[in-house]
Scaffold this motif. Structure first.
Motif, PDB file in Angstrom:
ATOM      1  N   MET A  14     -13.519  12.813 -14.792  1.00 37.80           N
ATOM      2  CA  MET A  14     -12.834  13.639 -15.781  1.00 37.80           C
ATOM      3  C   MET A  14     -13.806  14.292 -16.766  1.00 37.80           C
ATOM      4  O   MET A  14     -13.385  15.057 -17.634  1.00 37.80           O
ATOM      5  CB  MET A  14     -11.810  12.786 -16.561  1.00 37.80           C
ATOM      6  N   GLY A  15     -15.096  13.959 -16.649  1.00 31.70           N
ATOM      7  CA  GLY A  15     -16.068  14.528 -17.584  1.00 31.70           C
ATOM      8  C   GLY A  15     -16.038  13.864 -18.940  1.00 31.70           C
ATOM      9  O   GLY A  15     -16.722  14.285 -19.879  1.00 31.70           O
TER      10      GLY A  15
ATOM     11  N   SER B  91     -11.769   9.021 -17.984  1.00 35.35           N
ATOM     12  CA  SER B  91     -11.939   8.548 -16.605  1.00 35.35           C
ATOM     13  C   SER B  91     -11.544   7.076 -16.487  1.00 35.35           C
ATOM     14  O   SER B  91     -10.919   6.675 -15.502  1.00 35.35           O
ATOM     15  CB  SER B  91     -13.396   8.733 -16.162  1.00 35.35           C
ATOM     16  N   ALA B  92     -11.904   6.293 -17.503  1.00 31.39           N
ATOM     17  CA  ALA B  92     -11.543   4.873 -17.495  1.00 31.39           C
ATOM     18  C   ALA B  92     -10.029   4.705 -17.562  1.00 31.39           C
ATOM     19  O   ALA B  92      -9.452   3.822 -16.917  1.00 31.39           O
ATOM     20  CB  ALA B  92     -12.207   4.156 -18.664  1.00 31.39           C
TER      21      ALA B  92
ATOM     22  N   GLY C 203     -15.010   3.598  -6.553  1.00 30.83           N
ATOM     23  CA  GLY C 203     -15.787   3.667  -7.788  1.00 30.83           C
ATOM     24  C   GLY C 203     -14.947   3.464  -9.029  1.00 30.83           C
ATOM     25  O   GLY C 203     -15.461   3.508 -10.155  1.00 30.83           O
ATOM     26  N   MET C 204     -13.641   3.208  -8.872  1.00 30.90           N
ATOM     27  CA  MET C 204     -12.772   3.018 -10.038  1.00 30.90           C
ATOM     28  C   MET C 204     -13.173   1.784 -10.845  1.00 30.90           C
ATOM     29  O   MET C 204     -13.226   1.827 -12.079  1.00 30.90           O
ATOM     30  CB  MET C 204     -11.311   2.914  -9.574  1.00 30.90           C
TER      31      MET C 204
ATOM     32  N   LEU D 191     -18.418   0.533 -16.531  1.00 26.44           N
ATOM     33  CA  LEU D 191     -19.269   1.343 -17.400  1.00 26.44           C
ATOM     34  C   LEU D 191     -18.635   1.511 -18.782  1.00 26.44           C
ATOM     35  O   LEU D 191     -19.323   1.494 -19.803  1.00 26.44           O
ATOM     36  CB  LEU D 191     -19.515   2.713 -16.759  1.00 26.44           C
ATOM     37  N   PHE D 192     -17.316   1.664 -18.795  1.00 29.99           N
ATOM     38  CA  PHE D 192     -16.618   1.799 -20.080  1.00 29.99           C
ATOM     39  C   PHE D 192     -16.690   0.494 -20.882  1.00 29.99           C
ATOM     40  O   PHE D 192     -16.963   0.498 -22.083  1.00 29.99           O
ATOM     41  CB  PHE D 192     -15.165   2.198 -19.835  1.00 29.99           C
ATOM     42  N   LEU D 193     -16.449  -0.635 -20.194  1.00 30.96           N
ATOM     43  CA  LEU D 193     -16.497  -1.933 -20.872  1.00 30.96           C
ATOM     44  C   LEU D 193     -17.908  -2.294 -21.325  1.00 30.96           C
ATOM     45  O   LEU D 193     -18.086  -3.106 -22.226  1.00 30.96           O
ATOM     46  CB  LEU D 193     -15.959  -3.025 -19.946  1.00 30.96           C
TER      47      LEU D 193
END
Length: 542
Positions: free
Chosen positions: A10-11, A16-17, A417-418, A424-426
């Motif tokens: 989503m950029g 995206s998360a 990749g979800m 990556l967010f966490l």
């Protein structure tokens, strides 16, 4: 043709998360709010995951469906194979009347309600968790306690809380085995790490249970028995998980606790017998039949044979021979078809997709052979044997849908990749992630009702996030399992099983309120322990 994973489609990583979390939001809503049956929630969640993978992450349709199918197949074999054979053995003892003898042999040791709770809710419940898992221990143990005269709410609540210590190694170690499968980490190392966390809870849970039942002062009257139960369980749990593997800690720990308590109670008795204040006198005077040693051994023989077979199947020399006949399939359309890239992988790596059909070396096969031997001992003929197996299969038709759905969800999230996006967010929690890693496991089990499912859902996410924040992935994945056990007591599925077993259907809210504070407190303890092991007690990590 190789497809390359995209971690921020989503950029914007937060957005995206959110998109990656849609399947989690759906399963949370359906299970926790709508109380939708597990098989329906699982199907809806995996469907949404496939759609997000295809529409948002631009994963090829065929690749997404193949990844989901591979996960579903792992849910059928070896996982469901273990579940059905374990519960089949239990059902055989029930059908032949041997389980009644097992129940009475435990209840006859003491008529003190506090000590009965230790023997049945804690020790025997752990044994059933190790042999079968998936709701069986709470249903059986709670029903037994009610049969002995326990208040139904306390019977259900005590069994849910007691089921904390053994959950991570339940169902012949399936939660740890699945964690290894979805993360690619060494299963033995995960087992060792969990075995260096849960024993601390195992020591205090017996005291916790008795304090909850009867108050602090009354608990001190049976403190010696609580310590015998907790220390014996914790010691064997540590030794077996660290030096044998994930398959037997529950069974061996439970047997050690039952034996230790039985021997201890022959020479030690509490100053006074404790029962619930509202118990009727008639309910406390139930006479329990006296059995000969041979009768008791025969009744327990299926579980004795089960333990022996699992031990044999775990021995390296035997394992090497029987594993040689496995069928290994490189999944067409998925093997080497997905490319992991930085920052998830240190260098671009094509993900392998190997489906292993270890039909002889699988733990479920060991259990099935144990069931054949048990049938011979108990005098179960071929026709009756087949009838009980068919009955067991029908009993498990819903898990046969739920388990593959959840495993399919885990695999499509990993290959698309979800999970990496969420990790990556966490990673934004930085140095505090070791504490929150336990709560991620807690959330997973709350949502799915299963430590196995939580490890399938969040195991890879934990490993990815750990790599981002500089935490050992083995510790993070272990924390997912150890933290997960504290969420079991408040999961909608567990509460539904407990209320059904104790006649409390319609009072799920009461039982939730009974356990929620204990769940959160224990989760905080695991989080703090994980944080300390990540930064201070690093020598504890294998």
């Amino acid at each position: 043709m190789t497809w390359t994973q995209i971690y921020d489609p989503m950029g914007n990583l937060a957005l995206s998360a959110f998109m990656a979390a849609i399947p989690m939001i759906i399963i949370f809503y359906l299970l926790a709010i709508r109380r939708t049956p597990g098989q329906i929630a699982g199907a809806a969640a995996v469907t949404s995951a496939v759609l997000v993978a295809i529409l948002v992450y631009k994963m090829p349709v065929a690749t997404a469906l193949t990844a989901t199918g591979m996960g579903a197949m792992y849910g059928v074999f070896p996982i469901f194979w273990i579940v059905i054979t374990a519960i089949f053995i239990y059902n055989m003892t029930v059908e032949t009347g041997q389980f009644e003898i097992i129940k009475n042999s435990i209840a006859s040791i003491t008529d003190d309600r506090r000590l009965q709770a230790l023997l049945i809710a804690f020790a025997f419940g752990a044994f059933l968790e190790g042999a079968a898992g998936f709701g069986t221990p709470v249903a059986i143990s709670a029903g037994m306690l009610v049969g002995l005269g326990f208040n139904p709410l306390y019977a259900a609540g005590l069994c849910l809380i007691a089921n904390t210590a053994p959950v991570a190694f339940g169902g012949i170690g399936i939660p740890i085995i699945v964690a290894g499968q979805v993360t690619g980490l060494d299963t033995m190392k995960i087992s060792q790490m969990v075995g260096r966390q849960l024993p601390f809870l195992s020591v205090i849970i017996p005291i916790w249970l008795v304090v909850l039942m009867s108050g602090w002062k009354s608990a001190m009257e049976v403190l010696p028995a609580c310590l015998v139960a907790g220390i014996s369980f914790a010691t064997v749990q540590y030794l077996s998980s660290n030096f044998i593997g994930p398959e037997l800690p529950d069974i061996l720990s439970a047997l050690a606790t039952i034996v230790a308590l039985t021997v201890f109670l022959r020479s030690w008795k509490p100053a006074k017998i404790w029962r619930f204040a509202d118990e009727k006198a008639a309910a406390t005077a139930t006479k329990i039949p006296v059995y000969s040693l041979g009768t008791i051994i025969k009744a327990w023989s299926p579980f004795i044979v089960l333990t022996v077979m699992v031990i044999l199947w775990g021995l390296k020399p035997i394992q090497a021979v029987i594993d040689a006949v496995s069928l290994k399939i490189l999944v067409p359309g998925l093997d080497k078809a997905v490319m992991q890239v930085a920052p998830i992988a240190k260098q671009s790596t094509a993900m392998a997709a190997l489906y292993k059909v270890n039909w002889l070396s699988a733990a479920g096969t060991a259990l099935f052979i144990a069931s054949i031997i048990s049938a011979a001992i108990l005098g179960v003929g071929l026709s009756r044997f087949c009838n009980i197996f068919v009955k067991t299969f029908k009993q498990l038709t819903k898990p046969l849908i739920t388990i593959p759905c959840v495993l399919g969800l885990a695999y499509v999230m990993n290959y698309s990749g979800m999970s990496s996006t969420l990790g990556l967010f966490l990673a934004g929690t930085g140095s505090f992630f070791p504490f929150f890693s336990a709560f991620l496991g807690w959330l997973g089990v709350f949502l799915t009702g299963s430590d196995t499912s939580a490890n399938a859902l969040f195991g890879n996410l934990q490993a990815v996030t750990a790599q981002q924040v500089g935490m050992d992935p083995v510790l993070a994945v272990a924390a997912n399992s150890s933290g997960g056990v504290t969420g079991k007591m408040i999961s909608p599925q567990s509460i539904a099983v407990a209320t059904a077993a104790t006649g409390l259907v319609g009072k799920e809210g009461d039982l939730f309120n009974f356990t929620v504070l204990h769940s959160l407190t224990l989760a905080v303890m695991v989080g703090l322990m994980t944080y300390a092991q990540a930064y201070i007690l690093t020598w504890m990590i294998p």
